[in-house]
Design a protein around this motif. Structure first.
Motif, PDB file in Angstrom:
ATOM      1  N   GLY A 173     -67.564 -72.752 -66.556  1.00  0.00           N
ATOM      2  CA  GLY A 173     -66.482 -71.895 -67.020  1.00  0.00           C
ATOM      3  C   GLY A 173     -65.414 -72.615 -67.816  1.00  0.00           C
ATOM      4  N   LYS A 174     -65.727 -73.806 -68.371  1.00  0.00           N
ATOM      5  CA  LYS A 174     -64.713 -74.548 -69.138  1.00  0.00           C
ATOM      6  C   LYS A 174     -64.289 -73.779 -70.382  1.00  0.00           C
ATOM      7  CE  LYS A 174     -67.393 -78.122 -69.569  1.00  0.00           C
ATOM      8  NZ  LYS A 174     -68.527 -77.582 -68.767  1.00  0.00           N
ATOM      9  N   SER A 175     -65.264 -73.243 -71.113  1.00  0.00           N
ATOM     10  CA  SER A 175     -64.920 -72.474 -72.315  1.00  0.00           C
ATOM     11  C   SER A 175     -64.143 -71.217 -71.951  1.00  0.00           C
ATOM     12  CB  SER A 175     -66.197 -72.102 -73.077  1.00  0.00           C
ATOM     13  OG  SER A 175     -66.889 -73.254 -73.524  1.00  0.00           O
ATOM     14  N   PRO A 216     -68.615 -80.658 -73.444  1.00  0.00           N
ATOM     15  CA  PRO A 216     -69.777 -79.804 -73.164  1.00  0.00           C
ATOM     16  C   PRO A 216     -70.929 -80.566 -72.532  1.00  0.00           C
ATOM     17  CG  PRO A 216     -69.689 -80.347 -75.492  1.00  0.00           C
ATOM     18  CD  PRO A 216     -68.444 -80.919 -74.881  1.00  0.00           C
ATOM     19  N   GLY A 217     -71.647 -79.888 -71.672  1.00  0.00           N
ATOM     20  CA  GLY A 217     -72.918 -80.400 -71.172  1.00  0.00           C
ATOM     21  C   GLY A 217     -72.852 -81.648 -70.340  1.00  0.00           C
ATOM     22  N   ARG A 305     -58.364 -85.339 -49.957  1.00  0.00           N
ATOM     23  CA  ARG A 305     -58.612 -86.488 -50.828  1.00  0.00           C
ATOM     24  C   ARG A 305     -57.420 -86.814 -51.733  1.00  0.00           C
ATOM     25  NH1 ARG A 305     -64.784 -85.933 -53.217  1.00  0.00           N
ATOM     26  NH2 ARG A 305     -65.857 -85.541 -51.226  1.00  0.00           N
ATOM     27  N   GLY A 306     -56.355 -86.014 -51.602  1.00  0.00           N
ATOM     28  CA  GLY A 306     -55.176 -86.241 -52.425  1.00  0.00           C
ATOM     29  C   GLY A 306     -55.225 -85.523 -53.760  1.00  0.00           C
ATOM     30  N   LEU A 307     -56.122 -84.538 -53.911  1.00  0.00           N
ATOM     31  CA  LEU A 307     -56.266 -83.816 -55.174  1.00  0.00           C
ATOM     32  C   LEU A 307     -55.452 -82.533 -55.150  1.00  0.00           C
ATOM     33  CD1 LEU A 307     -60.135 -84.184 -55.639  1.00  0.00           C
ATOM     34  CD2 LEU A 307     -58.360 -85.434 -56.898  1.00  0.00           C
ATOM     35  N   ASP A 308     -54.889 -82.171 -56.306  1.00  0.00           N
ATOM     36  CA  ASP A 308     -54.241 -80.873 -56.460  1.00  0.00           C
ATOM     37  C   ASP A 308     -55.329 -79.868 -56.809  1.00  0.00           C
ATOM     38  OD1 ASP A 308     -51.731 -81.895 -55.988  1.00  0.00           O
ATOM     39  OD2 ASP A 308     -51.356 -82.361 -58.085  1.00  0.00           O
ATOM     40  N   VAL A 309     -55.537 -78.880 -55.923  1.00  0.00           N
ATOM     41  CA  VAL A 309     -56.636 -77.933 -56.079  1.00  0.00           C
ATOM     42  C   VAL A 309     -56.062 -76.545 -56.346  1.00  0.00           C
ATOM     43  CG1 VAL A 309     -58.715 -76.978 -55.028  1.00  0.00           C
ATOM     44  CG2 VAL A 309     -58.000 -79.308 -54.461  1.00  0.00           C
ATOM     45  N   PHE A 310     -56.674 -75.856 -57.322  1.00  0.00           N
ATOM     46  CA  PHE A 310     -56.244 -74.511 -57.690  1.00  0.00           C
ATOM     47  C   PHE A 310     -57.462 -73.586 -57.664  1.00  0.00           C
ATOM     48  CE2 PHE A 310     -53.433 -77.560 -59.604  1.00  0.00           C
ATOM     49  CZ  PHE A 310     -52.166 -77.033 -59.399  1.00  0.00           C
ATOM     50  N   GLU A 311     -57.301 -72.453 -56.973  1.00  0.00           N
ATOM     51  CA  GLU A 311     -58.343 -71.440 -56.963  1.00  0.00           C
ATOM     52  C   GLU A 311     -58.047 -70.460 -58.085  1.00  0.00           C
ATOM     53  OE1 GLU A 311     -59.403 -69.979 -52.950  1.00  0.00           O
ATOM     54  OE2 GLU A 311     -57.795 -71.318 -52.246  1.00  0.00           O
ATOM     55  N   VAL A 312     -58.938 -70.420 -59.076  1.00  0.00           N
ATOM     56  CA  VAL A 312     -58.643 -69.654 -60.283  1.00  0.00           C
ATOM     57  C   VAL A 312     -59.830 -68.781 -60.652  1.00  0.00           C
ATOM     58  CG1 VAL A 312     -57.150 -71.501 -61.152  1.00  0.00           C
ATOM     59  CG2 VAL A 312     -59.537 -71.411 -61.859  1.00  0.00           C
ATOM     60  N   SER A 313     -59.553 -67.845 -61.546  1.00  0.00           N
ATOM     61  CA  SER A 313     -60.591 -67.017 -62.160  1.00  0.00           C
ATOM     62  C   SER A 313     -60.252 -66.875 -63.639  1.00  0.00           C
ATOM     63  CB  SER A 313     -60.666 -65.642 -61.493  1.00  0.00           C
ATOM     64  OG  SER A 313     -61.522 -64.794 -62.235  1.00  0.00           O
ATOM     65  N   ALA A 314     -61.113 -67.455 -64.457  1.00  0.00           N
ATOM     66  CA  ALA A 314     -60.896 -67.331 -65.899  1.00  0.00           C
ATOM     67  C   ALA A 314     -61.123 -65.908 -66.360  1.00  0.00           C
ATOM     68  CB  ALA A 314     -61.835 -68.283 -66.653  1.00  0.00           C
ATOM     69  N   ALA A 315     -61.921 -65.156 -65.630  1.00  0.00           N
ATOM     70  CA  ALA A 315     -62.221 -63.777 -66.018  1.00  0.00           C
ATOM     71  C   ALA A 315     -61.046 -62.848 -65.738  1.00  0.00           C
ATOM     72  CB  ALA A 315     -63.478 -63.297 -65.292  1.00  0.00           C
ATOM     73  N   SER A 316     -60.442 -62.966 -64.542  1.00  0.00           N
ATOM     74  CA  SER A 316     -59.347 -62.069 -64.175  1.00  0.00           C
ATOM     75  C   SER A 316     -57.970 -62.660 -64.437  1.00  0.00           C
ATOM     76  CB  SER A 316     -59.469 -61.701 -62.694  1.00  0.00           C
ATOM     77  OG  SER A 316     -59.293 -62.856 -61.877  1.00  0.00           O
ATOM     78  N   GLY A 317     -57.897 -63.971 -64.616  1.00  0.00           N
ATOM     79  CA  GLY A 317     -56.609 -64.625 -64.842  1.00  0.00           C
ATOM     80  C   GLY A 317     -55.917 -65.052 -63.575  1.00  0.00           C
ATOM     81  N   GLU A 318     -56.504 -64.799 -62.429  1.00  0.00           N
ATOM     82  CA  GLU A 318     -55.877 -65.161 -61.160  1.00  0.00           C
ATOM     83  C   GLU A 318     -55.754 -66.682 -61.043  1.00  0.00           C
ATOM     84  OE1 GLU A 318     -56.658 -64.613 -56.330  1.00  0.00           O
ATOM     85  OE2 GLU A 318     -57.923 -63.572 -57.814  1.00  0.00           O
TER      86      GLU A 318
END
Length: 511
Positions: A173-175, A216-217, A305-318
């Motif tokens: 979902g990068k693009s 990509p890829g 692990r010290g990572l900033d994690v975000f739960e997102v949806s590129a489709a809905s914008g959440e």
């Protein structure tokens, strides 16, 4: 055949312009047949310059036209007219272009709008005989040739200058993320390797504007050349931070977000140079029920692990707003710590052929080889069809100390002396003892030091020596005829009708 729209690596053949030749001319006007030398100088050739242009984002123009040449300088003319300067060739390149030679040695890293690299310098124009005149050589019968410009092969490699780099498996979902946070519209489809070239988007978060690029890829084994990621990993080398876009709703067996993250991090580690970049994790596709559940299972483990994690949806914008502002915060900190980049001008100068000394002489099976910036430049400027120009070259080499050094090294008369690069060296027979700096009394374009047998010079000298002894009424022409054929010159006695009589023939009457 498909026409590429994005090219990030090209080989380019660069040729700078040649300098114009100087001219040997003598001023002539009424009542002043020999008004002195007035030959003008040749103009310098144009240089080839690489300049960073923000409006250029690809190297595709050089992919189609890989040979570029600058304009040559104009030749000099009489009446002290100098040749025109050859126009420089300015080649626009994208910001972040790395310039290397074919062997991979880095020549320059072009970062910052307006930054220039003079990659090939134009040749110097040759001096005309007016500039070569001196108290000892009042009317030179020669001029210097223009020097050829630099000619070389270079490799241009584009490294996209982006603030944030998106990495992840194909179809993560990068693009879609770039399309959701910017006005970029990359191709999006539900199959792997949809994106074949890096995408670049501009994002605004409050007062901060930054750019985001994706790779990509990127798959397992990318650092070894698998997939497309290996070709494009260099585009995130300049990023201030990396965002792992992880597919939380992957239906492939054996896939889970934690393993995906570990695999991509392993590839980044093997590629090298990205260990110090901050990381963000975007668990994408939480709009899918299974995706939200899986993201909830691993979010705590990733945060441990010290990572900033975000739960997102590129489709809905959440969740995208929180991710954008987190990116902006990292970009602001990186920009504050980074010194400002100003436009600079870099001139690429080849190393000296002999090091710090003006010249160096070595013994080779072919003869004595002379290398040095000055001797090799003088060779390129010399017109070897003109003896006087060759004599001027000999004077310059003597004043530099080449002959003295050859004698110290044991060179003998007749030894071969090679000046210049082995591929195009000029070969001389060593002849020591030529005086340098003396006034040359010879015809224009000649130098008697390079001609052991000059009958015309001997004849002129003999006539000049015989002039004081000429008879009354005898002209210079008479003296010349007398010296040329003394046996036929003047009155001669003979018996009329004899064989010596030139007015009688064998069948004349009375004979």
């Amino acid at each position: 055949m498909a026409v590429p729209t994005f090219v990030d690596r090209v080989s380019l053949h660069i040729s700078a312009g040649r300098g114009g030749h100087g001219v040997a001319s003598v001023h002539r006007e009424k009542f002043k047949p020999l008004g002195g030398p007035d030959g003008g100088n040749g103009g310098p050739g144009g240089s080839v310059i690489l300049r960073v242009d923000q409006d250029v984002t690809t190297l595709i123009d050089y992919h189609h036209s890989p040979k570029r040449s600058a304009e040559s300088g104009g030749h000099g003319a009489g009446d002290h007219k100098n040749g025109g300067h050859g126009a420089d060739l300015v080649l626009p390149v994208p910001d972040g272009t790395l310039v290397t030679d074919p062997q991979g040695n880095v020549l320059a890293d072009l970062v910052g709008p307006g930054t220039e690299l003079v990659v090939a310098q134009g040749g110097r124009g040759g001096l005309g005989n007016a500039a070569l005149a001196s108290s000892k050589r009042k009317a030179p019968g020669f001029a210097l040739l223009g020097e050829p410009g630099d000619e070389l092969e270079i490799v241009l490699e584009l490294k996209v200058v982006a603030d944030i780099g998106l990495v992840g498996f194909p179809s993560a979902g990068k693009s879609s993320v770039i399309a959701a946070i910017s006005r970029a519209r990359p191709k999006i489809a539900d199959y792997p390797f949809t994106t074949l070239v890096p995408n670049l988007g501009v994002v605004t978060a409050g007062d901060t504007t930054f750019t985001v690029a994706d790779v990509p890829g990127l798959i397992e084994g990318a650092s070894d050349g698998r997939g497309l990621g290996h070709d494009f990993l260099r585009h995130i080398e300049r990023c201030a931070a990396l965002v792992h876009v992880i597919d939380a709703a992957s239906i492939e067996p054996g896939r889970n977000p934690v393993d995906d993250l570990d695999i991509i991090e392993n590839e980044l580690s093997r590629y090298g140079g990205l260990e110090d970049r901050p990381r963000l994790v975007a668990l994408n596709k939480i709009d899918v029920p299974d995706g939200r559940d899986i993201a909830g299972f691993v979010v705590d483990e990733l945060r441990e692990r010290g990572l900033d994690v975000f739960e997102v949806s590129a489709a809905s914008g959440e969740g995208m707003r929180e991710l954008i502002f987190a990116m902006a915060s990292i970009v602001e900190s990186a920009r504050a710590a980074k010194p400002s980049v100003e436009a600079t001008r870099i001139v690429l100068r080849p190393p000296s052929a002999d090091g710090k000394e003006e010249f160096a002489i070595t013994s080779t099976p072919d003869g004595w080889r002379v290398r040095g910036e000055k001797p090799e430049r003088w060779i390129r400027q010399t017109d070897f069809s003109n003896d006087e120009a060759v004599g001027f070259l000999a004077d310059r080499l003597n004043r530099l100390g080449v002959e003295t050094q050859l004698l110290k090294l044991g060179a003998e008369e007749g030894d071969a002396v090679l000046i210049g690069h082995p591929d195009n060296a000029v070969v001389f027979d060593f002849k020591p003892g030529i005086d340098a700096g003396v006034e040359i009394l010879s015809r224009r374009g000649e130098d008697q030091r390079f001609d052991d047998d000059r009958p015309a010079a001997h004849r002129r000298r003999a006539i000049h020596e015989a002039l004081p002894e000429r008879a009354e009424g005898e002209t210079r022409a008479d003296v010349a005829r007398r010296l040329d054929k003394p046996e036929t010159y003047g009155p001669k006695s003979y018996e009329i009708g004899s064989a010596e009589d030139p007015d009688w023939a064998e069948n004349d009457p009375g004979k």
